[in-house]
Structures are given as C-alpha cells and as structure tokens.
Design an enzyme around this catalytic site. Structure first.
Site, mmCIF file in Angstrom:
data_model
loop_
_atom_site.group_PDB
_atom_site.id
_atom_site.type_symbol
_atom_site.label_atom_id
_atom_site.label_comp_id
_atom_site.label_asym_id
_atom_site.label_seq_id
_atom_site.Cartn_x
_atom_site.Cartn_y
_atom_site.Cartn_z
ATOM 1 N N PRO A 45 3.039 17.897 13.785
ATOM 2 C CA PRO A 45 3.154 18.067 12.324
ATOM 3 C C PRO A 45 2.541 16.973 11.454
ATOM 4 O O PRO A 45 3.239 16.254 10.737
ATOM 5 C CB PRO A 45 4.661 18.150 12.127
ATOM 6 C CG PRO A 45 5.227 17.282 13.211
ATOM 7 C CD PRO A 45 4.315 17.488 14.391
ATOM 8 N N CYS A 46 1.219 16.892 11.445
ATOM 9 C CA CYS A 46 0.551 15.926 10.576
ATOM 10 C C CYS A 46 0.733 16.285 9.097
ATOM 11 O O CYS A 46 0.555 15.425 8.230
ATOM 12 C CB CYS A 46 -0.927 15.812 10.927
ATOM 13 S SG CYS A 46 -1.800 17.378 10.995
#
Length: 197
Positions: free
Chosen positions: A166-167
């Site tokens: 989850p950047c």
C-alpha cells in the site's frame, strides 16, 4: 487444401473457452513463468501478474498493460500466459478489498522487481495499517534512514505491487498526496475507500 472450417464452427465463446483450457493446462504443466489476468475495479482495469513464488506485479490501466507484459518478459521470463484460473484467488481478494470486505491481503509476494533500498522501503509499506497513513519522512525514519525522504518517495513511485503493497498510504508531511503510479485521483480514491470502511 480443402477448407473444412464450416464443419467445425467455433464462435467467440468457444474460442475463449479453448484458450482458457490451454492456458490452464500450460500452467499445470509448469510451462508458465508469469501468469496474468486483467480485472475490472473501481479504479479501472488492473493487470495482476504472478510467478509460482507469488504476486509480482499490479499495473494500472494508465500504465499500458502490453508494455508491462513486455517488461515482465524482459525482466523475468518470456513464458507469460493469461492465467485467469490460477489468479482467481488473488483476483477475489482484490475484489473483496474494493468491496470493503478485506483489510489485509493474504497473498505471497515475489519481490524480485525491487532490490536494496527500494525493497526495504516497500517491505515497510506493508506495515502501514489499513485506513492509516504515514508521511514519507516517517517511512524514512522507520527504516533507519531519516534523511532519505526523497528516495522513499522514489521507492514508493516504483512499487511494482501497488494496492497490495500500500504505497497509496504514504503522504507528504503537509498531508498532501505526493505522487502515485496510478495517478493522484486513484490514490485519493483508495484513501477514501479505506477511510469509509
């Protein structure tokens, strides 16, 4: 040679089923190094690609899926095939995420497209809880390199497995979005999805 195609008419659905059957058999026989599927999502079509070791790439529609497959052929193996059946469990988890029914992915990851500092940053991203955000400077501090804020931003931008790694949960210190491989509207949509859960 005499044309006998009229004796064996195959409509588009039959051809699709035959192609799927061949793809499945190739995967089961170990003839595929990278399997992929393309799914619809609220943020557009997503290409999901996996090796026998795990998920290796998620690509947004804006990235040109054909170009991504070419890159995978160059970096991993040219033995790439559509593998809808093999990727069905992964696709199901992604669909559950977008439906608001999944907060954590239980998917093995093949991280071979990242190395060194980028890999270290991307491994840290998975520690950011669902619905929460961190700043680029907080991620830099968490990996013990507090002055590497810009490099963290670059590592996030080069994350080959967005959404699952989850950047999108990493923001600038002032709370603004920063950048995102899938575009800022997509990043905002993912953050709003998680905030609504």
């Amino acid at each position: 040679m005499k044309d006998l195609s009229h004796l064996f008419p195959l409509d588009e659905e039959h051809m699709r089923r035959m192609r799927r059957l061949l793809d499945d058999h190739a995967g089961e026989a170990g003839l595929v190094d990278v399997g992929y599927t393309i799914i619809d999502s609220p943020i557009g079509a997503l290409l999901l690609a996996a090796t026998p070791s795990g998920m290796v790439r998620v690509a947004f529609d804006s990235e040109d899926h054909d170009a991504v497959l070419t890159e995978l052929a160059e970096k991993i193996s040219p033995r790439i095939l559509a593998a809808e059946a093999q990727l069905a469990p992964i696709a199901a988890q992604v669909e559950e995420y977008f439906a608001g029914r999944r907060r954590y992915f239980d998917i093995p990851l093949d991280r071979r497209l990242s190395a060194g500092f980028r890999l270290e940053v991307q491994q840290q991203l998975s520690q950011i809880p669902y619905g929460r955000t961190r700043s680029y400077s907080e991620v830099a501090a968490a990996i013990g390199q507090p002055t590497a804020v810009r490099a963290v931003g670059t590592a996030c931008a080069q994350n080959p497995i967005p959404v699952i790694v989850p950047c999108h949960r990493v923001l600038r210190s002032d709370g603004s979005l920063g950048g995102y491989r899938g575009g800022l509207p997509t990043k905002q949509q993912l953050l709003e999805l998680e905030a609504a859960a």
